[in-house]
Design a protein around this motif. Structure first.
Motif, mmCIF file in Angstrom:
data_model
loop_
_atom_site.group_PDB
_atom_site.id
_atom_site.type_symbol
_atom_site.label_atom_id
_atom_site.label_comp_id
_atom_site.label_asym_id
_atom_site.label_seq_id
_atom_site.Cartn_x
_atom_site.Cartn_y
_atom_site.Cartn_z
ATOM 1 N N LYS A 135 0.850 -1.205 0.000
ATOM 2 C CA LYS A 135 0.000 0.000 0.000
ATOM 3 C C LYS A 135 0.880 1.248 0.000
ATOM 4 O O LYS A 135 0.929 1.980 0.999
ATOM 5 C CB LYS A 135 -0.937 -0.029 1.216
ATOM 6 N N LYS A 137 0.730 4.079 -1.537
ATOM 7 C CA LYS A 137 0.096 5.404 -1.391
ATOM 8 C C LYS A 137 -0.288 5.679 0.055
ATOM 9 O O LYS A 137 -0.343 6.813 0.487
ATOM 10 C CB LYS A 137 -1.139 5.496 -2.276
ATOM 11 N N LYS A 138 -0.566 4.598 0.792
ATOM 12 C CA LYS A 138 -0.966 4.764 2.192
ATOM 13 C C LYS A 138 0.199 5.239 3.069
ATOM 14 O O LYS A 138 -0.008 5.700 4.184
ATOM 15 C CB LYS A 138 -1.511 3.445 2.753
ATOM 16 N N GLY A 140 1.761 7.731 2.498
ATOM 17 C CA GLY A 140 1.282 9.104 2.646
ATOM 18 C C GLY A 140 2.365 10.150 2.547
ATOM 19 O O GLY A 140 3.542 9.892 2.810
ATOM 20 N N GLU B 48 -2.925 14.166 0.370
ATOM 21 C CA GLU B 48 -3.391 12.965 1.069
ATOM 22 C C GLU B 48 -4.858 12.681 0.728
ATOM 23 O O GLU B 48 -5.251 11.524 0.539
ATOM 24 C CB GLU B 48 -3.208 13.164 2.581
ATOM 25 N N ILE B 51 -5.071 11.206 -2.734
ATOM 26 C CA ILE B 51 -4.702 9.775 -2.721
ATOM 27 C C ILE B 51 -5.903 8.927 -2.283
ATOM 28 O O ILE B 51 -6.209 7.894 -2.869
ATOM 29 C CB ILE B 51 -3.498 9.538 -1.775
ATOM 30 N N GLU B 52 -6.590 9.406 -1.256
ATOM 31 C CA GLU B 52 -7.770 8.678 -0.750
ATOM 32 C C GLU B 52 -8.868 8.638 -1.808
ATOM 33 O O GLU B 52 -9.543 7.618 -1.980
ATOM 34 C CB GLU B 52 -8.309 9.359 0.514
ATOM 35 N N GLU B 54 -8.498 8.847 -5.082
ATOM 36 C CA GLU B 54 -8.097 7.950 -6.177
ATOM 37 C C GLU B 54 -8.423 6.504 -5.834
ATOM 38 O O GLU B 54 -8.914 5.750 -6.674
ATOM 39 C CB GLU B 54 -6.590 8.096 -6.444
ATOM 40 N N GLU B 55 -8.149 6.146 -4.596
ATOM 41 C CA GLU B 55 -8.382 4.770 -4.167
ATOM 42 C C GLU B 55 -9.872 4.458 -4.050
ATOM 43 O O GLU B 55 -10.353 3.444 -4.532
ATOM 44 C CB GLU B 55 -7.686 4.543 -2.828
ATOM 45 N N LYS B 60 -7.786 8.273 -11.522
ATOM 46 C CA LYS B 60 -6.423 8.820 -11.435
ATOM 47 C C LYS B 60 -6.525 10.331 -11.595
ATOM 48 O O LYS B 60 -7.100 10.833 -12.562
ATOM 49 C CB LYS B 60 -5.573 8.211 -12.570
ATOM 50 N N ASP B 63 -1.384 15.600 -11.568
ATOM 51 C CA ASP B 63 -0.778 16.657 -10.726
ATOM 52 C C ASP B 63 -1.423 18.016 -11.015
ATOM 53 O O ASP B 63 -1.725 18.778 -10.100
ATOM 54 C CB ASP B 63 0.732 16.756 -11.007
#
Lengths: 431, 86
Positions: A135, A137-138, A140, B48, B51-52, B54-55, B60, B63
């Motif tokens: 993981k 990306k986690k 961070g 951050e 990222i969350e 995207e998941e 996607k 930038d």
């Protein structure tokens, strides 16, 4: 004594997150009452042979209020939090204001040396765990800012808007005391008006595993945690894990007087050295010759005489070998013994060993003892180690708080892995 | 994915970032709430959150698109566009 008025250096602010008291006022009360911060800690219980005993800071909402105030989102590392809380408290205790976030320039005259050791371990632990299960990306974007060695000063520098030197030193258990000496030299040299100096360290269980297998922690499974930290005692059986943060505002006398600041004590300087891991010294054990030389250099550097020292706030961790070696070194270096020996005490008897925070938390305690003129008790030393009792009269090692003790000159010592030593002299403030 | 479901999921993503704030801050969030000016999110917070997102939404985000996000509405628009083009 070195009393020339040129760039005299004083302490004008104190902040502390200690296992036996969060905040300067609560900490003072705990020192005078001889309150231990030790407790059973469940998270350590199944993890270490030494069992789940430690002295960690306990909060009643101060931590979340602080994180809310400074919008510290997802701050995982406890050491950084302790250091920042102590740092901001010291800053405001000194009557200094915090520059607004939208200020165009920082405070060029003020800096920070907030040391650390394994301060970012919670963040490092989290990052590795996430990466190891793919993981990525986690992990961070916040991981590195908490994992880096300079994290405590980087966070504080931003909170306070400091524009002078902002750094984190790291010298194991001498870190906090060394930070104070580094701040002293920066001010004495005229390169800053004030420096926020101190140290902090984290509580995470992984820190203690290696100490546990080294067998330097008290491993008695049946002992009451409050009785486990036993500096100076014949039954000392290893130290007690601790964690926290301490910070002091170190300021030029000229600056302090110009702004009418309260002066807690004068910092006369000190000495820092290493035994070079020669003789008895190793990466984990201090050498007697290194300590003796550090004390003697401190005396030369500060201009005090050995007989002027009223109180030694010792390193004194509660190991069977370390404490007698330390006392022997003081006796040799000062050429004082028996009734003539200064008062000596160990704050670690109440707060365990806070590693990189130890010297800073204990220095806050030292300044409080000078300012309020008392000697805090050392807990659990009712059975003095015979090698210590042979050299120092029992009434020089108080087991109850002594008020109006006449503390004018105090020596603070910290020693660390790497065979490193730092000794400081603090003096009651007089014009 | 309908808009309300996106909003609900976005709020779940934002919630941990406000863990030390009063509940009223989280409850007061609406589509026009400015993430930087009103919630004091900094660039690291935004990365951050991206990222969350995207998941959670399996998309996607480039930038160059991160700097266009100022409000919840901007996030919703970006998610809907990405999902429509998927």
């Amino acid at each position: 004594m070195n009393m020339d008025n040129e760039n005299r250096v004083v302490i004008t602010g104190l902040g502390v997150v200690a296992p036996n008291g969060v905040g300067k006022d609560r900490f003072l009360e705990a020192l005078q009452n001889g309150e231990s911060g030790a407790a059973r800690i469940e998270e350590l219980d199944e993890f270490m042979e030494a069992g789940g005993m430690a002295a960690f800071p306990k909060f009643e909402g101060e931590d979340s209020a602080f994180m809310r105030r400074f919008k510290l989102r997802k701050l995982q590392s406890t050491g950084i939090l302790y250091g920042c809380m102590a740092g901001v408290e010291a800053w405001e205790d000194a009557g200094l204001s915090i520059a607004p976030k939208d200020a165009l320039e920082p405070d060029w005259d003020s800096g920070c040396i907030m040391g650390g050791g394994i301060t970012g371990i919670e963040s490092i632990d989290y990052g590795i765990k996430m990466a190891d299960v793919g993981k990525m990306k986690k992990v961070g974007p916040r991981n590195i800012q908490q994992s880096m060695s300079s994290a405590p000063s980087a966070y504080l520098g931003g909170m306070l808007g400091l524009g002078n030197q902002v750094t984190s030193n790291s010298s194991a258990c001498a870190t906090g005391t060394e930070a104070l000496l580094m701040a002293y030299h920066r001010i004495k040299g005229g390169r800053a008006k004030r420096m926020l100096a101190g140290g902090c360290d984290s509580r995470l269980k992984y820190i203690w595993a290696s100490f546990d297998v080294m067998r330097v922690l008290n491993r008695n499974p049946d002992i009451d945690p409050v009785k486990a930290s036993r500096p100076l005692s014949a039954s000392a059986a290893g130290f007690l894990p601790g964690a926290g943060g301490g910070a002091l505002v170190v300021e030029s006398l000229e600056s302090a007087q110009a702004r009418g600041a309260r002066i807690y004590a004068e910092l006369l300087g000190g000495s820092t050295n290493s035994g070079g891991q020669r003789g008895q010294g190793s990466i984990t054990a201090p050498s007697n010759v290194g300590i003796v030389r550090c004390i003697q250099d401190m005396i030369k550097e500060t201009g005090v005489t050995a007989d002027q020292i009223d109180l030694i706030s010792g390193h004194l961790t509660g190991t069977a070998i370390g404490d007698p070696t330390e006392i022997k070194s003081w006796v040799e270096a000062l050429n004082r013994r028996g009734e003539d020996f200064p008062y000596v005490n160990s704050l670690k008897s109440m707060i365990g060993h806070c590693l990189s925070a130890a010297g800073a938390v204990e220095s806050v305690g030292a300044v409080l003892q000078i300012y309020h003129d008392f000697v805090h008790p050392t807990l659990n030393c009712e059975d003095l180690h015979p090698d210590i009792a042979d050299k120092v009269s029992t009434n020089r090692i108080p087991q109850e708080c002594i008020y109006d003790a006449g503390i004018n000159v105090l020596a603070k010592a910290s020693f660390g892995f790497g065979d490193v030593n730092t000794c400081l002299i603090l003096k009651k403030w007089t014009k | 994915m309908d808009k309300q479901a996106i909003v609900t999921q976005l709020k779940e993503i934002i919630k941990p970032f406000l863990e030390h704030e009063d509940d009223s801050v989280f409850e007061g969030i609406n589509e026009q709430t400015n993430l930087v000016d009103e919630l004091s999110f900094d660039s690291v917070d935004l990365i951050e959150i991206v990222i969350e997102i995207e998941e959670a939404f399996e998309i996607k985000i480039e930038d160059s698109e991160i700097s266009t996000i100022k409000t919840l509405a901007d996030m919703i628009g970006l998610i809907q566009t990405k999902q429509a083009n998927a």
